[in-house]
Scaffold this motif. Structure first.
Motif, PDB file in Angstrom:
ATOM      1  N   PRO A 171       4.720 -10.012  -2.927  1.00 47.12           N
ATOM      2  CA  PRO A 171       4.588 -11.440  -3.246  1.00 47.12           C
ATOM      3  C   PRO A 171       3.681 -11.704  -4.429  1.00 47.12           C
ATOM      4  O   PRO A 171       3.753 -12.755  -5.027  1.00 47.12           O
ATOM      5  CB  PRO A 171       4.008 -12.037  -1.948  1.00 47.12           C
ATOM      6  CG  PRO A 171       3.324 -10.878  -1.284  1.00 47.12           C
ATOM      7  CD  PRO A 171       4.129  -9.672  -1.624  1.00 47.12           C
ATOM      8  N   ARG A 172       2.816 -10.743  -4.824  1.00 41.69           N
ATOM      9  CA  ARG A 172       1.886 -10.975  -5.924  1.00 41.69           C
ATOM     10  C   ARG A 172       2.443 -10.509  -7.250  1.00 41.69           C
ATOM     11  O   ARG A 172       1.774 -10.589  -8.258  1.00 41.69           O
ATOM     12  CB  ARG A 172       0.565 -10.256  -5.657  1.00 41.69           C
ATOM     13  CG  ARG A 172      -0.112 -10.740  -4.402  1.00 41.69           C
ATOM     14  CD  ARG A 172      -1.331  -9.893  -4.121  1.00 41.69           C
ATOM     15  NE  ARG A 172      -2.527 -10.682  -4.162  1.00 41.69           N
ATOM     16  CZ  ARG A 172      -3.741 -10.189  -4.133  1.00 41.69           C
ATOM     17  NH1 ARG A 172      -3.913  -8.901  -4.093  1.00 41.69           N
ATOM     18  NH2 ARG A 172      -4.794 -10.977  -4.170  1.00 41.69           N
ATOM     19  N   GLU A 311      -0.472  -3.565  -9.102  1.00 40.93           N
ATOM     20  CA  GLU A 311       0.803  -3.450  -8.410  1.00 40.93           C
ATOM     21  C   GLU A 311       1.011  -2.036  -7.862  1.00 40.93           C
ATOM     22  O   GLU A 311       1.583  -1.868  -6.777  1.00 40.93           O
ATOM     23  CB  GLU A 311       1.940  -3.821  -9.361  1.00 40.93           C
ATOM     24  CG  GLU A 311       1.911  -5.277  -9.811  1.00 40.93           C
ATOM     25  CD  GLU A 311       3.021  -5.592 -10.789  1.00 40.93           C
ATOM     26  OE1 GLU A 311       3.804  -4.657 -11.093  1.00 40.93           O
ATOM     27  OE2 GLU A 311       3.116  -6.744 -11.251  1.00 40.93           O
ATOM     28  N   LYS A 312       0.553  -1.028  -8.587  1.00 41.35           N
ATOM     29  CA  LYS A 312       0.690   0.345  -8.098  1.00 41.35           C
ATOM     30  C   LYS A 312      -0.161   0.574  -6.855  1.00 41.35           C
ATOM     31  O   LYS A 312       0.253   1.276  -5.921  1.00 41.35           O
ATOM     32  CB  LYS A 312       0.296   1.323  -9.200  1.00 41.35           C
ATOM     33  CG  LYS A 312       1.246   1.328 -10.385  1.00 41.35           C
ATOM     34  CD  LYS A 312       0.734   2.216 -11.506  1.00 41.35           C
ATOM     35  CE  LYS A 312       0.734   3.662 -11.127  1.00 41.35           C
ATOM     36  NZ  LYS A 312       0.349   4.537 -12.253  1.00 41.35           N
ATOM     37  N   ILE A 313      -1.355  -0.011  -6.838  1.00 41.19           N
ATOM     38  CA  ILE A 313      -2.222   0.142  -5.665  1.00 41.19           C
ATOM     39  C   ILE A 313      -1.614  -0.561  -4.454  1.00 41.19           C
ATOM     40  O   ILE A 313      -1.595  -0.023  -3.340  1.00 41.19           O
ATOM     41  CB  ILE A 313      -3.629  -0.404  -5.977  1.00 41.19           C
ATOM     42  CG1 ILE A 313      -4.297   0.462  -7.047  1.00 41.19           C
ATOM     43  CG2 ILE A 313      -4.478  -0.447  -4.723  1.00 41.19           C
ATOM     44  CD1 ILE A 313      -5.632  -0.078  -7.508  1.00 41.19           C
ATOM     45  N   GLU A 314      -1.084  -1.762  -4.657  1.00 39.00           N
ATOM     46  CA  GLU A 314      -0.495  -2.505  -3.549  1.00 39.00           C
ATOM     47  C   GLU A 314       0.785  -1.852  -3.039  1.00 39.00           C
ATOM     48  O   GLU A 314       1.130  -1.978  -1.863  1.00 39.00           O
ATOM     49  CB  GLU A 314      -0.215  -3.939  -3.995  1.00 39.00           C
ATOM     50  CG  GLU A 314      -1.480  -4.735  -4.285  1.00 39.00           C
ATOM     51  CD  GLU A 314      -1.164  -6.101  -4.865  1.00 39.00           C
ATOM     52  OE1 GLU A 314       0.024  -6.333  -5.188  1.00 39.00           O
ATOM     53  OE2 GLU A 314      -2.084  -6.921  -4.992  1.00 39.00           O
ATOM     54  N   LEU A 317       1.256   3.561  -4.591  1.00 37.35           N
ATOM     55  CA  LEU A 317       1.579   4.637  -5.525  1.00 37.35           C
ATOM     56  C   LEU A 317       0.342   5.359  -6.035  1.00 37.35           C
ATOM     57  O   LEU A 317       0.454   6.477  -6.536  1.00 37.35           O
ATOM     58  CB  LEU A 317       2.375   4.073  -6.707  1.00 37.35           C
ATOM     59  CG  LEU A 317       3.700   3.388  -6.350  1.00 37.35           C
ATOM     60  CD1 LEU A 317       4.364   2.866  -7.613  1.00 37.35           C
ATOM     61  CD2 LEU A 317       4.624   4.345  -5.633  1.00 37.35           C
ATOM     62  N   CYS A 318      -0.805   4.726  -5.963  1.00 38.97           N
ATOM     63  CA  CYS A 318      -2.023   5.373  -6.438  1.00 38.97           C
ATOM     64  C   CYS A 318      -3.221   4.697  -5.798  1.00 38.97           C
ATOM     65  O   CYS A 318      -3.084   3.687  -5.095  1.00 38.97           O
ATOM     66  CB  CYS A 318      -2.114   5.298  -7.972  1.00 38.97           C
ATOM     67  SG  CYS A 318      -2.414   3.635  -8.616  1.00 38.97           S
ATOM     68  N   ARG A 319      -4.400   5.246  -6.036  1.00 35.52           N
ATOM     69  CA  ARG A 319      -5.651   4.671  -5.570  1.00 35.52           C
ATOM     70  C   ARG A 319      -6.399   4.051  -6.743  1.00 35.52           C
ATOM     71  O   ARG A 319      -6.087   4.321  -7.906  1.00 35.52           O
ATOM     72  CB  ARG A 319      -6.516   5.745  -4.910  1.00 35.52           C
ATOM     73  CG  ARG A 319      -5.873   6.413  -3.706  1.00 35.52           C
ATOM     74  CD  ARG A 319      -6.751   7.552  -3.220  1.00 35.52           C
ATOM     75  NE  ARG A 319      -6.935   8.551  -4.255  1.00 35.52           N
ATOM     76  CZ  ARG A 319      -7.747   9.599  -4.140  1.00 35.52           C
ATOM     77  NH1 ARG A 319      -8.457   9.761  -3.033  1.00 35.52           N
ATOM     78  NH2 ARG A 319      -7.862  10.462  -5.133  1.00 35.52           N
TER      79      ARG A 319
END
Length: 760
Positions: A171-172, A311-314, A317-319
């Motif tokens: 959603p973000r 977006e990758k953290i959510e 995919l990564c930290r």
């Protein structure tokens, strides 16, 4: 005389001009020949408007499609196309018609040129799109087939995959759902989808503005962007950007195909915007992605071609610890706009732009004062650029470790240290007697120690492992630069066509010319528009293409490159001598020179050296302020709370507020120099204060008992100078060594005012 009735003075001549096409009628006034009048009509070649104009547009509607009468004759369209090929516009079209004494008003000619160009632009745009699609298919055949990096290397969490498979987006963010294969999921295990084969494409990309650059304002309204394939050297993607449309500005109804406005934003953001669209467009084909890009260091393209860290953290995919330190501090530093299902390309640098950046860094030292830069000149800059470019070009095929080692002699060779040089070094092959010849000009590490340190710092910044890995390849952006030059032939920078569809049509026309050449492009265009063609036109296009091809290969020959560089160096030396003579005669050019007194070389040097002397201390060979210029205190040098003139001044212990107030009232603009001198004269002990004279480079003292410039013994003068100026031990020894070298006359040293044939 009429050939039918054989009577004289009975012929009637009539000419009707539409644009530049002229319809000629020849008839006889005799009644006997009236039925033969239609035979003597000569009309120019006409075109099929139903085939030329789009089907959705009525060819007989003049308001929407322009002047139909001028477009029905091929001669008018031929001249319009010829004006386009030389970069002209409607005014050039009208000028030629008026010079040929054609009875047509200028307004009619301008309107007809615009309508004719819009008609041909639609056909050219469609043809260019087909050409680029063909180039992309050819590049895919030559590219390597690899696994999809997203589905092969990225491990998504099980819950994330379930949400993505169900089509639930974040959603973000506006990131679309990832397409993954059906796999058996376990709540405690990570899922790895089956890999998909895709083509890994490498591109070199660059953009150009269609406005002359001033180096200060970046407000161009139009630009073009080109992306060339690494394997085929063909255009895989291009973008024409314009911020204006004349028909939209005047609120005129028009077909969306004829609207030129396709970009909203600043001129600086055009290149990153087009690069992002290029990556997305190639990925949308389904069977290919851009794995490597080669570009210059002049824009924020690399930051935009990254996936967004938040977006990758959510998405799992990564930290946060895996992101760069700048992005970890604030999300505002994360400018990535690439979608999560598109792999991030590996960014490489163009070697030519990197060499230019290295030269610009050295140029900053040239612009500085000799006391700060160490005396770096323009000759030093040119030689170092050549050394840097030579080290990269001759070792790009070698292993990366050998490639890194090749950049070590760039600075050392310039300072007469040839231990690290290879076989290319001519000075290394010379004997000891020839090394001292007058034609070898090198800098000295001892005499030019400050210069050596400054250049070594720049060299270190440009030869790190990351910087060298970016230029360890053979690809460059010369093709994109050449394409931008071809566009300027059809769209000169001193003219503005960006408010009409003509701008887009000419950019597409240049794409066809670059890919297929003049002959193939013009033959295909005439075929699409239904024009009649002849051998004379084809021969002219063939000659143009032969000359273009010959010149393209001729300038790339090594012997021609060498001769071109030699002529360039000779011209530089001659211009430098001419400038010196012009300075002596007072004919030298400089902005605002008329406001100053005197234009001779001596006057220029006097004004250059006449600078205000400040109380300084020689620290590492640099001039630094040691006291505040307002309150003359030594505990600070800038405006801060330690200065009584600051509004938030913190009172110290034992200070009288009344005395500080009286001082500020007496000297509201700061304590002048003469007040400090008077205060020193009233004291019993006069403090010794040293000042460095920029004209002579010596130390001047205010102690009347000390004569600084008097010649003395070498050790005594150096010791007294060091004690007077309170220099450090290292600086004292450097000054002592420098004076010893200056007095000795063992090996002559020549300044770099002439060229050398022994630089790498």
């Amino acid at each position: 005389m009429c050939c039918k009735c054989k009577k004289k003075n009975t012929m009637e001549f009539c000419a009707e001009t539409i644009g530049i096409a002229t319809k000629v009628s020849l008839a006889c006034k005799n009644v006997i020949c009236e039925k033969y009048n239609e035979w003597s009509v000569k009309e120019p070649a006409m075109v099929d408007l139903d085939k030329l104009v789009d089907d959705k547009c009525d060819p007989y509607d003049i308001k929407k499609c322009g002047n139909r009468a001028t477009r029905q004759y091929q001669l008018n369209l031929d001249l319009t196309l010829g004006i386009m090929m030389i970069g002209g516009g409607g005014h050039d079209y009208a000028l030629i018609a008026s010079q040929l004494n054609l009875c047509c008003t200028q307004r009619q000619l301008l309107d007809s040129f615009t309508s004719n160009e819009e008609t041909m632009a639609l056909h050219i745009i469609k043809m260019a799109e087909e050409v680029v699609e063909r180039n992309l298919n050819d590049e895919k055949k030559e590219s390597q087939l690899v696994n999809d990096p997203i589905t092969d290397e990225v491990h998504l969490h099980a819950d994330t995959i379930r949400k993505r498979k169900a089509g639930e987006n974040n959603p973000r963010s506006n990131t679309p759902a990832l397409e993954v294969d059906a796999v058996s999921l376990d709540e405690n295990q990570e899922a790895r989808p089956r890999p998909k084969k895709k083509r890994n494409i490498g591109v070199s990309m660059d953009a150009g503005w269609r406005k002359r650059s001033s180096g200060r304002a970046y407000d161009a309204q139009q630009a073009q962007f080109f992306a060339f394939g690494v394997e085929t050297n063909k255009i895989l993607y291009f973008e024409q950007m314009s911020t204006r449309c004349r028909k939209c500005e005047h609120k005129l109804e028009h077909d969306p195909k004829l609207c030129s406005h396709n970009y909203t934003g600043s001129a600086k953001g055009m290149e990153p915007h087009a690069a992002l669209k290029c990556i997305q467009s190639i990925f949308s084909k389904g069977d290919a992605f851009v794995g490597t890009i080669v570009t210059d260091d002049d824009s924020s393209m690399r930051a935009r071609l990254k996936q967004n860290g938040r977006e990758k953290i959510e998405a799992g995919l990564c930290r946060k610890e895996d992101l760069t330190p700048t992005i970890q501090l604030s999300n505002k530093n994360d400018h990535g706009a690439l979608e999560l299902n598109i792999p991030e390309p590996i960014c490489k640098a163009d070697a030519n732009h990197r060499v230019r950046g290295f030269g610009n860094a050295v140029q900053k030292l040239v612009n500085m004062r000799n006391g700060e830069s160490g005396g770096v000149t323009g000759v030093d800059r040119d030689r170092l650029k050549v050394n840097f470019a030579y080290a990269r070009a001759k070792n790009v095929d070698k292993d990366f470790n050998l490639f890194c080692a090749a950049f070590a002699p760039v600075i050392e060779h310039h300072f007469n240290n040839h231990e690290l040089c290879g076989e290319w070094c001519a000075a290394k092959k010379l004997t000891d007697t020839k090394k001292t010849a007058d034609h070898l000009h090198y800098r000295c590490k001892v005499k030019n120690k400050l210069m050596y340190d400054n250049l070594k710092e720049i060299h270190k910044r440009y030869t790190t492992e990351q910087q060298l890995r970016e230029i360890h390849h053979k690809v460059n952006t010369n093709l994109s630069e050449s394409a931008n030059f071809v566009v300027t032939k059809f769209l000169p920078k001193h003219k503005n066509f960006g408010t009409t569809i003509a701008d887009k049509g000419r950019v597409h026309f240049s794409v066809c010319i670059i890919t297929d050449g003049y002959k193939s492009t013009m033959v295909e265009l005439y075929k699409r528009m239904g024009f009649e063609n002849n051998l004379l036109r084809v021969k002219g296009w063939t000659d143009i293409e032969k000359k273009r091809t010959y010149k393209k290969h001729y300038i790339q020959l090594d012997t021609i490159k060498r001769k071109r560089m030699m002529r360039k160096n000779i011209k530089k030396r001659e211009n430098r001598k001419k400038e010196e003579k012009s300075q002596d005669k007072g004919e030298f050019y400089k902005p605002g020179m008329g406001l100053n007194e005197g234009t001779s070389r001596a006057a220029l040097n006097t004004r250059k050296n006449a600078k205000k002397k400040l109380t300084t201390a020689a620290i590492d060979g640099r001039r630094k302020r040691t006291s505040c210029k307002r309150c003359r205190r030594n505990d600070h040098v800038i405006k801060c709370k330690l200065c009584p003139y600051h509004k938030d001044y913190v009172m110290k212990e034992g200070e009288d507020p009344a005395l500080i107030k009286d001082m500020i009232l007496e000297y509201p603009n700061g304590i002048p120099d003469h007040a400090v001198v008077k205060e020193c004269e009233q004291d019993d002990e006069v403090p010794v204060e040293s000042v460095i004279d920029e004209n002579t480079g010596t130390l001047e003292s205010n102690n009347p008992n000390v004569e600084v410039n008097e010649p003395r013994a070498l050790e005594d003068s150096c010791e007294e100078t060091a004690a007077t100026a309170d220099l450090t031990n290292s600086q004292f020894h450097c000054e002592l060594l420098e004076r010893e070298i200056l007095e000795q006359d063992s090996e002559p040293y020549l300044d770099d005012t002439q060229g050398s044939d022994h630089d790498g």
